[in-house]
Motif scaffolding. Structure first.
Motif, PDB file in Angstrom:
ATOM      1  N   PHE A 166      11.752   6.134   0.879  1.00 56.06           N
ATOM      2  CA  PHE A 166      10.593   5.404   1.371  1.00 56.06           C
ATOM      3  C   PHE A 166      10.277   4.236   0.441  1.00 56.06           C
ATOM      4  O   PHE A 166      10.240   4.403  -0.770  1.00 56.06           O
ATOM      5  CB  PHE A 166       9.365   6.327   1.446  1.00 56.06           C
ATOM      6  N   LEU A 167      10.014   3.070   0.998  1.00 55.82           N
ATOM      7  CA  LEU A 167       9.660   1.899   0.196  1.00 55.82           C
ATOM      8  C   LEU A 167       8.154   1.778  -0.031  1.00 55.82           C
ATOM      9  O   LEU A 167       7.711   1.179  -0.988  1.00 55.82           O
ATOM     10  CB  LEU A 167      10.143   0.617   0.873  1.00 55.82           C
ATOM     11  N   HIS A 168       7.366   2.342   0.887  1.00 53.34           N
ATOM     12  CA  HIS A 168       5.916   2.167   0.836  1.00 53.34           C
ATOM     13  C   HIS A 168       5.184   3.498   0.710  1.00 53.34           C
ATOM     14  O   HIS A 168       4.131   3.690   1.300  1.00 53.34           O
ATOM     15  CB  HIS A 168       5.437   1.408   2.083  1.00 53.34           C
ATOM     16  N   GLY A 169       5.733   4.406  -0.049  1.00 57.20           N
ATOM     17  CA  GLY A 169       5.099   5.706  -0.280  1.00 57.20           C
ATOM     18  C   GLY A 169       5.672   6.782   0.613  1.00 57.20           C
ATOM     19  O   GLY A 169       5.673   6.632   1.826  1.00 57.20           O
ATOM     20  N   GLY A 170       6.156   7.845   0.004  1.00 58.37           N
ATOM     21  CA  GLY A 170       6.792   8.922   0.753  1.00 58.37           C
ATOM     22  C   GLY A 170       5.928  10.155   0.925  1.00 58.37           C
ATOM     23  O   GLY A 170       6.391  11.158   1.439  1.00 58.37           O
ATOM     24  N   ASP A 171       4.666  10.087   0.532  1.00 59.23           N
ATOM     25  CA  ASP A 171       3.773  11.227   0.753  1.00 59.23           C
ATOM     26  C   ASP A 171       3.088  11.046   2.112  1.00 59.23           C
ATOM     27  O   ASP A 171       3.071   9.954   2.681  1.00 59.23           O
ATOM     28  CB  ASP A 171       2.729  11.314  -0.367  1.00 59.23           C
ATOM     29  N   LYS A 172       2.537  12.133   2.627  1.00 61.95           N
ATOM     30  CA  LYS A 172       1.953  12.090   3.974  1.00 61.95           C
ATOM     31  C   LYS A 172       0.837  11.051   4.074  1.00 61.95           C
ATOM     32  O   LYS A 172       0.756  10.317   5.059  1.00 61.95           O
ATOM     33  CB  LYS A 172       1.440  13.460   4.387  1.00 61.95           C
ATOM     34  N   ARG A 173      -0.006  10.969   3.076  1.00 69.10           N
ATOM     35  CA  ARG A 173      -1.120  10.022   3.113  1.00 69.10           C
ATOM     36  C   ARG A 173      -0.609   8.585   3.263  1.00 69.10           C
ATOM     37  O   ARG A 173      -1.145   7.800   4.039  1.00 69.10           O
ATOM     38  CB  ARG A 173      -1.955  10.173   1.849  1.00 69.10           C
ATOM     39  N   SER A 174       0.422   8.225   2.521  1.00 64.51           N
ATOM     40  CA  SER A 174       0.991   6.875   2.607  1.00 64.51           C
ATOM     41  C   SER A 174       1.619   6.611   3.964  1.00 64.51           C
ATOM     42  O   SER A 174       1.474   5.524   4.528  1.00 64.51           O
ATOM     43  CB  SER A 174       2.037   6.666   1.517  1.00 64.51           C
ATOM     44  N   ILE A 175       2.308   7.609   4.487  1.00 66.59           N
ATOM     45  CA  ILE A 175       2.964   7.445   5.790  1.00 66.59           C
ATOM     46  C   ILE A 175       1.921   7.267   6.886  1.00 66.59           C
ATOM     47  O   ILE A 175       2.048   6.385   7.740  1.00 66.59           O
ATOM     48  CB  ILE A 175       3.906   8.629   6.080  1.00 66.59           C
ATOM     49  N   VAL A 176       0.863   8.077   6.854  1.00 68.60           N
ATOM     50  CA  VAL A 176      -0.219   7.939   7.828  1.00 68.60           C
ATOM     51  C   VAL A 176      -0.846   6.548   7.721  1.00 68.60           C
ATOM     52  O   VAL A 176      -1.098   5.874   8.726  1.00 68.60           O
ATOM     53  CB  VAL A 176      -1.280   9.051   7.642  1.00 68.60           C
ATOM     54  N   LYS A 177      -1.078   6.091   6.505  1.00 69.22           N
ATOM     55  CA  LYS A 177      -1.655   4.759   6.269  1.00 69.22           C
ATOM     56  C   LYS A 177      -0.749   3.670   6.846  1.00 69.22           C
ATOM     57  O   LYS A 177      -1.215   2.733   7.490  1.00 69.22           O
ATOM     58  CB  LYS A 177      -1.864   4.537   4.774  1.00 69.22           C
ATOM     59  N   ASN A 178       0.557   3.792   6.633  1.00 67.06           N
ATOM     60  CA  ASN A 178       1.501   2.784   7.119  1.00 67.06           C
ATOM     61  C   ASN A 178       1.606   2.783   8.637  1.00 67.06           C
ATOM     62  O   ASN A 178       1.711   1.721   9.250  1.00 67.06           O
ATOM     63  CB  ASN A 178       2.877   3.004   6.497  1.00 67.06           C
ATOM     64  N   ILE A 179       1.575   3.953   9.248  1.00 62.33           N
ATOM     65  CA  ILE A 179       1.621   4.022  10.713  1.00 62.33           C
ATOM     66  C   ILE A 179       0.323   3.463  11.284  1.00 62.33           C
ATOM     67  O   ILE A 179       0.334   2.676  12.234  1.00 62.33           O
ATOM     68  CB  ILE A 179       1.843   5.473  11.193  1.00 62.33           C
ATOM     69  N   THR A 180      -0.789   3.856  10.691  1.00 64.84           N
ATOM     70  CA  THR A 180      -2.100   3.448  11.190  1.00 64.84           C
ATOM     71  C   THR A 180      -2.309   1.940  11.064  1.00 64.84           C
ATOM     72  O   THR A 180      -2.655   1.267  12.039  1.00 64.84           O
ATOM     73  CB  THR A 180      -3.225   4.182  10.422  1.00 64.84           C
ATOM     74  N   GLY A 181      -2.106   1.397   9.885  1.00 65.86           N
ATOM     75  CA  GLY A 181      -2.389  -0.018   9.644  1.00 65.86           C
ATOM     76  C   GLY A 181      -1.199  -0.938   9.735  1.00 65.86           C
ATOM     77  O   GLY A 181      -1.341  -2.155   9.691  1.00 65.86           O
ATOM     78  N   GLY A 182      -0.001  -0.364   9.830  1.00 63.78           N
ATOM     79  CA  GLY A 182       1.206  -1.173   9.884  1.00 63.78           C
ATOM     80  C   GLY A 182       1.553  -1.766   8.529  1.00 63.78           C
ATOM     81  O   GLY A 182       0.822  -1.609   7.550  1.00 63.78           O
ATOM     82  N   ILE A 183       2.662  -2.420   8.472  1.00 61.40           N
ATOM     83  CA  ILE A 183       3.073  -3.193   7.298  1.00 61.40           C
ATOM     84  C   ILE A 183       3.411  -4.569   7.864  1.00 61.40           C
ATOM     85  O   ILE A 183       4.566  -4.905   8.125  1.00 61.40           O
ATOM     86  CB  ILE A 183       4.271  -2.535   6.574  1.00 61.40           C
ATOM     87  N   ILE A 184       2.369  -5.312   8.096  1.00 63.69           N
ATOM     88  CA  ILE A 184       2.455  -6.550   8.862  1.00 63.69           C
ATOM     89  C   ILE A 184       3.440  -7.545   8.254  1.00 63.69           C
ATOM     90  O   ILE A 184       4.226  -8.165   8.956  1.00 63.69           O
ATOM     91  CB  ILE A 184       1.055  -7.188   9.016  1.00 63.69           C
ATOM     92  N   GLU A 185       3.426  -7.672   6.923  1.00 62.25           N
ATOM     93  CA  GLU A 185       4.320  -8.641   6.275  1.00 62.25           C
ATOM     94  C   GLU A 185       5.797  -8.287   6.464  1.00 62.25           C
ATOM     95  O   GLU A 185       6.662  -9.134   6.327  1.00 62.25           O
ATOM     96  CB  GLU A 185       3.991  -8.798   4.787  1.00 62.25           C
ATOM     97  N   LYS A 186       6.079  -7.028   6.791  1.00 62.55           N
ATOM     98  CA  LYS A 186       7.457  -6.600   7.042  1.00 62.55           C
ATOM     99  C   LYS A 186       7.770  -6.534   8.539  1.00 62.55           C
ATOM    100  O   LYS A 186       8.881  -6.183   8.925  1.00 62.55           O
ATOM    101  CB  LYS A 186       7.704  -5.215   6.424  1.00 62.55           C
ATOM    102  N   GLY A 187       6.772  -6.810   9.375  1.00 67.06           N
ATOM    103  CA  GLY A 187       6.992  -6.804  10.817  1.00 67.06           C
ATOM    104  C   GLY A 187       6.657  -5.503  11.509  1.00 67.06           C
ATOM    105  O   GLY A 187       6.865  -5.367  12.708  1.00 67.06           O
ATOM    106  N   MET A 188       6.105  -4.525  10.766  1.00 66.87           N
ATOM    107  CA  MET A 188       5.749  -3.256  11.395  1.00 66.87           C
ATOM    108  C   MET A 188       4.335  -3.334  11.951  1.00 66.87           C
ATOM    109  O   MET A 188       3.395  -3.631  11.219  1.00 66.87           O
ATOM    110  CB  MET A 188       5.817  -2.105  10.392  1.00 66.87           C
ATOM    111  N   PRO A 189       4.179  -3.063  13.246  1.00 64.36           N
ATOM    112  CA  PRO A 189       2.848  -3.140  13.845  1.00 64.36           C
ATOM    113  C   PRO A 189       1.969  -1.966  13.427  1.00 64.36           C
ATOM    114  O   PRO A 189       2.459  -0.920  13.022  1.00 64.36           O
ATOM    115  CB  PRO A 189       3.132  -3.081  15.349  1.00 64.36           C
ATOM    116  N   ALA A 190       0.677  -2.160  13.561  1.00 64.00           N
ATOM    117  CA  ALA A 190      -0.290  -1.085  13.351  1.00 64.00           C
ATOM    118  C   ALA A 190      -0.385  -0.300  14.656  1.00 64.00           C
ATOM    119  O   ALA A 190      -0.581  -0.879  15.714  1.00 64.00           O
ATOM    120  CB  ALA A 190      -1.645  -1.671  12.987  1.00 64.00           C
ATOM    121  N   TRP A 191      -0.237   1.006  14.579  1.00 64.94           N
ATOM    122  CA  TRP A 191      -0.281   1.829  15.783  1.00 64.94           C
ATOM    123  C   TRP A 191      -1.658   2.433  16.025  1.00 64.94           C
ATOM    124  O   TRP A 191      -1.862   3.134  17.005  1.00 64.94           O
ATOM    125  CB  TRP A 191       0.794   2.913  15.721  1.00 64.94           C
TER     126      TRP A 191
END
Length: 123
Positions: free
Chosen positions: A76-101
């Motif tokens: 994982f590049l942006h945190g491999g714990d559950k809290r980080s994954i939930v944060k990344n799915i929820t808010g996206g990683i816009i600068e990398k092109g991942m949408p917020a779900w």
């Protein structure tokens, strides 16, 4: 459409891209439509949600693609714990092109999706 091209200053005629999320409160329509016909068929399993929303970029087996990194062996590049994954799915990683779900899928589905990714990433 107006595109000034790379290196050219933008002017008042430039288009804007707005990101809009459904509010879930109201569907605007000019005619009465029965509720059942307005709803789109949603995936029923977390695996189906992953395939629909994530697999095109992260690979159908979480292996990654040319578009985005995979999650195999906990890479994982942006945190491999559950809290980080939930944060990344929820808010996206816009600068990398991942949408917020957030808003597109429920908080419960985001939580289940994080569990799904973690369980498969550890294999």
């Amino acid at each position: 459409m107006h595109d000034p091209g790379e290196g050219h200053p933008r002017d008042a005629h430039d288009d804007m891209i707005l990101r809009m999320r459904p509010s879930g409160k109201m569907l605007l329509t000019t005619q009465k439509v029965p509720l059942a016909s307005r709803q789109t068929k949603r995936p029923t399993s977390v695996a189906a949600i992953y395939q629909q929303l994530c697999a095109s970029c992260h690979g159908d087996q979480l292996q990654g693609t040319a578009t985005a990194k995979g999650f195999v062996k906990n890479a994982f590049l942006h945190g491999g714990d559950k809290r980080s994954i939930v944060k990344n799915i929820t808010g996206g990683i816009i600068e990398k092109g991942m949408p917020a779900w957030n808003g597109a899928i429920s908080k419960q589905e985001i939580d289940q999706l994080a569990d799904f990714i973690l369980a498969r990433a550890q294999k």
